[in-house]
Design a protein around this motif. Structure first.
Motif, PDB file in Angstrom:
ATOM      1  N   HIS A   1      52.456  40.979  38.216  1.00  0.00           N
ATOM      2  CA  HIS A   1      53.069  40.348  37.043  1.00  0.00           C
ATOM      3  C   HIS A   1      52.922  38.832  37.189  1.00  0.00           C
ATOM      4  O   HIS A   1      53.062  38.285  38.280  1.00  0.00           O
ATOM      5  N   PHE A   2      52.648  38.172  36.075  1.00  0.00           N
ATOM      6  CA  PHE A   2      52.400  36.735  36.087  1.00  0.00           C
ATOM      7  C   PHE A   2      52.714  36.175  34.712  1.00  0.00           C
ATOM      8  O   PHE A   2      53.055  36.918  33.791  1.00  0.00           O
ATOM      9  N   THR A   3      52.567  34.882  34.580  1.00  0.00           N
ATOM     10  CA  THR A   3      52.769  34.219  33.294  1.00  0.00           C
ATOM     11  C   THR A   3      51.467  33.544  32.892  1.00  0.00           C
ATOM     12  O   THR A   3      50.875  32.794  33.677  1.00  0.00           O
ATOM     13  N   PHE A   4      51.014  33.828  31.675  1.00  0.00           N
ATOM     14  CA  PHE A   4      49.821  33.171  31.153  1.00  0.00           C
ATOM     15  C   PHE A   4      50.106  31.684  30.937  1.00  0.00           C
ATOM     16  O   PHE A   4      51.272  31.263  30.866  1.00  0.00           O
ATOM     17  N   VAL A   5      49.058  30.893  30.811  1.00  0.00           N
ATOM     18  CA  VAL A   5      49.195  29.451  30.605  1.00  0.00           C
ATOM     19  C   VAL A   5      50.021  29.152  29.352  1.00  0.00           C
ATOM     20  O   VAL A   5      50.759  28.168  29.312  1.00  0.00           O
ATOM     21  N   ASP A   6      49.944  30.032  28.347  1.00  0.00           N
ATOM     22  CA  ASP A   6      50.714  29.812  27.114  1.00  0.00           C
ATOM     23  C   ASP A   6      52.184  30.212  27.250  1.00  0.00           C
ATOM     24  O   ASP A   6      52.945  30.138  26.296  1.00  0.00           O
TER      25      ASP A   6
ATOM     26  N   VAL B   1      38.900  26.410  36.612  1.00  0.00           N
ATOM     27  CA  VAL B   1      40.341  26.420  36.345  1.00  0.00           C
ATOM     28  C   VAL B   1      40.839  27.859  36.235  1.00  0.00           C
ATOM     29  O   VAL B   1      41.850  28.227  36.837  1.00  0.00           O
ATOM     30  N   VAL B   2      40.133  28.683  35.484  1.00  0.00           N
ATOM     31  CA  VAL B   2      40.547  30.089  35.333  1.00  0.00           C
ATOM     32  C   VAL B   2      40.498  30.813  36.685  1.00  0.00           C
ATOM     33  O   VAL B   2      41.397  31.585  37.018  1.00  0.00           O
TER      34      VAL B   2
ATOM     35  N   ALA C   1      43.506  33.218  41.102  1.00  0.00           N
ATOM     36  CA  ALA C   1      43.730  33.223  42.550  1.00  0.00           C
ATOM     37  C   ALA C   1      45.221  33.031  42.839  1.00  0.00           C
ATOM     38  O   ALA C   1      45.798  33.732  43.679  1.00  0.00           O
ATOM     39  N   ALA C   2      45.843  32.100  42.142  1.00  0.00           N
ATOM     40  CA  ALA C   2      47.286  31.877  42.322  1.00  0.00           C
ATOM     41  C   ALA C   2      48.078  33.097  41.864  1.00  0.00           C
ATOM     42  O   ALA C   2      49.014  33.533  42.562  1.00  0.00           O
TER      43      ALA C   2
ATOM     44  N   ALA D   1      52.596  29.751  41.930  1.00  0.00           N
ATOM     45  CA  ALA D   1      52.442  28.933  40.727  1.00  0.00           C
ATOM     46  C   ALA D   1      51.095  28.219  40.804  1.00  0.00           C
ATOM     47  O   ALA D   1      50.703  27.742  41.863  1.00  0.00           O
ATOM     48  N   HIS D   2      50.400  28.162  39.685  1.00  0.00           N
ATOM     49  CA  HIS D   2      49.090  27.519  39.686  1.00  0.00           C
ATOM     50  C   HIS D   2      49.144  26.076  39.198  1.00  0.00           C
ATOM     51  O   HIS D   2      48.232  25.301  39.465  1.00  0.00           O
ATOM     52  N   GLY D   3      50.158  25.715  38.462  1.00  0.00           N
ATOM     53  CA  GLY D   3      50.324  24.337  38.033  1.00  0.00           C
ATOM     54  C   GLY D   3      49.506  23.926  36.818  1.00  0.00           C
ATOM     55  O   GLY D   3      49.585  22.777  36.392  1.00  0.00           O
ATOM     56  N   PHE D   4      48.719  24.829  36.257  1.00  0.00           N
ATOM     57  CA  PHE D   4      47.913  24.485  35.087  1.00  0.00           C
ATOM     58  C   PHE D   4      48.709  24.737  33.814  1.00  0.00           C
ATOM     59  O   PHE D   4      49.430  25.726  33.710  1.00  0.00           O
ATOM     60  N   THR D   5      48.543  23.857  32.841  1.00  0.00           N
ATOM     61  CA  THR D   5      49.188  24.030  31.535  1.00  0.00           C
ATOM     62  C   THR D   5      48.159  24.253  30.434  1.00  0.00           C
ATOM     63  O   THR D   5      48.508  24.365  29.266  1.00  0.00           O
TER      64      THR D   5
END
Length: 166
Positions: free
Chosen positions: A107-112, A49-50, A55-56, A62-66
């Protein structure tokens, strides 16, 4: 040695180590060691998952994981196939990168939901070291049930990769 060459070596090692571990995991009796096998698969799934999240992120997608794992535990064979595909994706991705791209800030957004920023090289190093750390935890589970884990070290991989075929 170039950054790209070092990263390729790390990801070749990662793919090799994953193959070795998945092959060994396939020999563990699900009847005798159901709980331990489940725990080990959960850890391997977390690594996957990580890997998918980063990779995304490197592709600004967007990776789609929450969460950092999936609610369901995949079957070992299915996970093995997905991990092998992702390992190949990273090798292909690295092969396509110019050596100058590893300092690029992404730049990205962490799962949290919190914002993050890392260089491409930092992201790749994280993926390589993160998997190594958790494969060690799976190795410990195997050892506790009497299964000798693979010798998951870069030196073993390099030795096997450079020794002549017999």
């Amino acid at each position: 040695m170039q950054t790209k060459k070092l990263l390729l070596t790390l990801f070749e090692y990662k793919a090799w180590a994953n193959q070795e571990l998945f092959h060994l995991m396939g020999t563990v009796s699900a009847d005798t060691h159901a709980r331990e096998l489940h725990d080990a698969i959960r850890i391997l799934n977390h690594i996957h998952v990580v890997d998918q999240i980063f990779a995304a992120n490197m592709q600004s997608q967007a990776h789609g994981f929450t969460a950092l794992n999936t609610p369901d535990t995949p079957a070992l064979d299915s996970l093995h196939q997905r991990v092998a595909k992702t390992d190949q994706w990273f090798l292909d991705y690295l092969d396509q990168q110019p050596d100058t791209s590893f300092g690029d800030e992404i730049h990205f957004t962490f799962v949290d939901g919190k914002p993050g920023s890392m260089s491409r090289g930092e992201m790749l190093l994280h993926v390589a070291t993160h998997g190594n750390y958790h494969r060690g935890a799976v190795g410990r589970i195997l050892f506790q049930i009497g299964v000798q884990p693979p010798r998951d070290t870069l030196t073993v991989h390099l030795h096997q990769a450079t020794k002549p075929a017999t």
